[in-house]
Design an enzyme around this catalytic site. Structure first.
Site, PDB file in Angstrom:
ATOM      1  N   GLY B  90     -40.006 -40.734   2.645  1.00  0.00           N
ATOM      2  CA  GLY B  90     -40.738 -40.062   3.716  1.00  0.00           C
ATOM      3  C   GLY B  90     -40.144 -40.557   5.018  1.00  0.00           C
ATOM      4  O   GLY B  90     -38.933 -40.629   5.159  1.00  0.00           O
ATOM      5  N   SER B 122     -35.390 -43.792  -0.977  1.00  0.00           N
ATOM      6  CA  SER B 122     -35.229 -43.342   0.416  1.00  0.00           C
ATOM      7  C   SER B 122     -35.882 -44.319   1.412  1.00  0.00           C
ATOM      8  O   SER B 122     -35.411 -45.438   1.541  1.00  0.00           O
ATOM      9  CB  SER B 122     -35.801 -41.925   0.524  1.00  0.00           C
ATOM     10  OG  SER B 122     -35.409 -41.318   1.716  1.00  0.00           O
ATOM     11  N   ALA B 123     -36.959 -43.969   2.083  1.00  0.00           N
ATOM     12  CA  ALA B 123     -37.609 -44.898   3.018  1.00  0.00           C
ATOM     13  C   ALA B 123     -38.013 -46.188   2.302  1.00  0.00           C
ATOM     14  O   ALA B 123     -37.901 -47.285   2.863  1.00  0.00           O
ATOM     15  CB  ALA B 123     -38.831 -44.241   3.654  1.00  0.00           C
ATOM     16  N   HIS B 159     -29.374 -41.553   1.316  1.00  0.00           N
ATOM     17  CA  HIS B 159     -28.925 -40.153   1.554  1.00  0.00           C
ATOM     18  C   HIS B 159     -27.570 -40.163   2.278  1.00  0.00           C
ATOM     19  O   HIS B 159     -27.345 -39.350   3.160  1.00  0.00           O
ATOM     20  CB  HIS B 159     -29.932 -39.371   2.411  1.00  0.00           C
ATOM     21  CG  HIS B 159     -31.297 -39.259   1.820  1.00  0.00           C
ATOM     22  ND1 HIS B 159     -31.607 -38.345   0.838  1.00  0.00           N
ATOM     23  CD2 HIS B 159     -32.454 -39.936   2.086  1.00  0.00           C
ATOM     24  CE1 HIS B 159     -32.908 -38.462   0.530  1.00  0.00           C
ATOM     25  NE2 HIS B 159     -33.426 -39.418   1.256  1.00  0.00           N
ATOM     26  N   GLU B 194     -26.827 -39.636  -2.629  1.00  0.00           N
ATOM     27  CA  GLU B 194     -27.948 -39.148  -3.444  1.00  0.00           C
ATOM     28  C   GLU B 194     -27.566 -39.156  -4.923  1.00  0.00           C
ATOM     29  O   GLU B 194     -26.523 -38.593  -5.290  1.00  0.00           O
ATOM     30  CB  GLU B 194     -28.336 -37.737  -2.988  1.00  0.00           C
ATOM     31  CG  GLU B 194     -28.938 -37.747  -1.591  1.00  0.00           C
ATOM     32  CD  GLU B 194     -29.304 -36.363  -1.080  1.00  0.00           C
ATOM     33  OE1 GLU B 194     -28.897 -35.357  -1.693  1.00  0.00           O
ATOM     34  OE2 GLU B 194     -30.004 -36.284  -0.052  1.00  0.00           O
TER      35      GLU B 194
END
Lengths: 235, 235
Positions: B90, B122-123, B159, B194
């Site tokens: 997020g 991710s985050a 990413h 990714e």
């Protein structure tokens, strides 16, 4: 009378530094032969001297001299005496950090509100908004605040980029990011495409260039506005 | 014994949520039937409940139950008792803000150092690094610090995206941004594409997935490393 140009980028594809804007800048800075340049955003980590040199060459084409704010012993004093200000692009966090560190936020606001023409490109445009919370830059330094100059009553997203519908990359699109911004903030955001700029004269804010801009208002569907649209109704 | 998975993304193109990782997660979380989920990063502004629901569905495929940390009265206590932790993606700023606000940084570090398996995507992977200064996210809230969990002795760029050589956009490439980071910071950065992840077991840090990762070290030319490379030499 306030005079501000808030440009998405310094450089459009296939063109030289500031080239697409030079004709307008000649008129915009018509009352001064010298521009005070703030090189704090340091694109690609350029030194203040090297960055100022690039800007000197660009402005020499319209017969303006340029002096970097780092060349002055007292930057607050330099801002007070300036007849024209340019804040160039680079990293918005680095720029904001350095403005706070040198205690220049209030001085910049005063200079602009007292009528000194201000040109911002990219990071130098981000800081014209209420906060830097819609920058695209990497947060490589931690500034003491995300609050910016608030010269306009909204936020700027420079280098605005439409979603690439062919991409297989799963990172967020720009529109998704600004939508997330509106989960925590209520001010409008103007997505300024490269080659577009806002021309502020007192309380008038006009979109310039040949492209539309994308407007994101809190709890509304984003929409496009045409060049020459008056944007001072946004708040 | 520390067990950490630091994944670039939750979702690869054309595949379901966490789908590409599920087989590995079954083994990774083999000692627990319940995962404590931290939904603070709120992708697209999803509520904590809605986000947790998505994670519940994904983990049900490997017969794990999921409980959101927001469902507990005392999140510090929930972390202490957890047998498996997942921090989803997020917005990294929103996530970091909320972790500091709820005073969970130290508790998370203790849980992981005491052996609780930690999955980040991710985050949730960004915060495994020394700082969040190499996140790609928009800084939509102002966290009290950019310092992160420091579970590994470098920074993560999830990413990771190679430059698009056909682009006419003048914004910085990812590589340019990380290069700018190294004008102000000295720790290495791992650009995780990714579908790639790092598997940490105690002090071993192995690159997993089928793709190479791009390593950015201070004052060095960036280079690629192959899957299965041991990365614990970076610092």
């Amino acid at each position: 009378m306030r005079h501000i140009i808030i440009a998405s980028t310094s450089t459009t594809h296939g063109s030289g530094y500031l080239e697409y804007l030079l004709k307008d800048l000649e008129l915009f800075f018509k009352n001064t032969e010298e521009i005070l340049f703030i090189p704090y955003a340091r694109p690609s980590g350029l030194s203040h001297d090297d960055y100022t040199q690039i800007v000197k060459i660009a402005f020499s084409k319209i017969n303006k001299t340029v002096k970097g704010i780092h060349e002055y012993e007292n930057p607050i004093d330099a801002l007070k005496k300036a007849k024209g200000i340019f804040v160039g692009g680079g990293n918005t966090f680095v720029l904001t950090y350095q403005l706070y560190k040198n205690n220049l936020i209030t001085s910049l606001q005063s200079a602009v509100n007292n009528g000194t023409p201000y040109l911002g490109t990219s990071a130098g445009s981000n800081i014209c908004g209420l906060t830097i919370k819609t920058t695209n830059d990497m947060p490589i330094v931690y500034p003491p605040s995300f609050n910016a100059l608030a010269l306009v009553p909204f936020n700027i997203n420079p280098h605005y980029l439409d979603p690439d519908t062919n991409s297989k990359h799963m990172g967020e699109t720009r529109e998704m990011r600004i939508k997330e911004f509106h989960n925590f903030n209520t001010q409008p955001v103007i997505g300024l495409r490269e080659g577009s700029w806002l021309h502020v004269q007192n309380d008038s804010i006009i979109l310039k260039g040949t492209l539309t801009a994308r407007i994101f208002e809190y709890n509304q569907i984003p929409y496009e506005v045409e060049p020459s649209t008056e944007l001072n109704i946004l708040k």
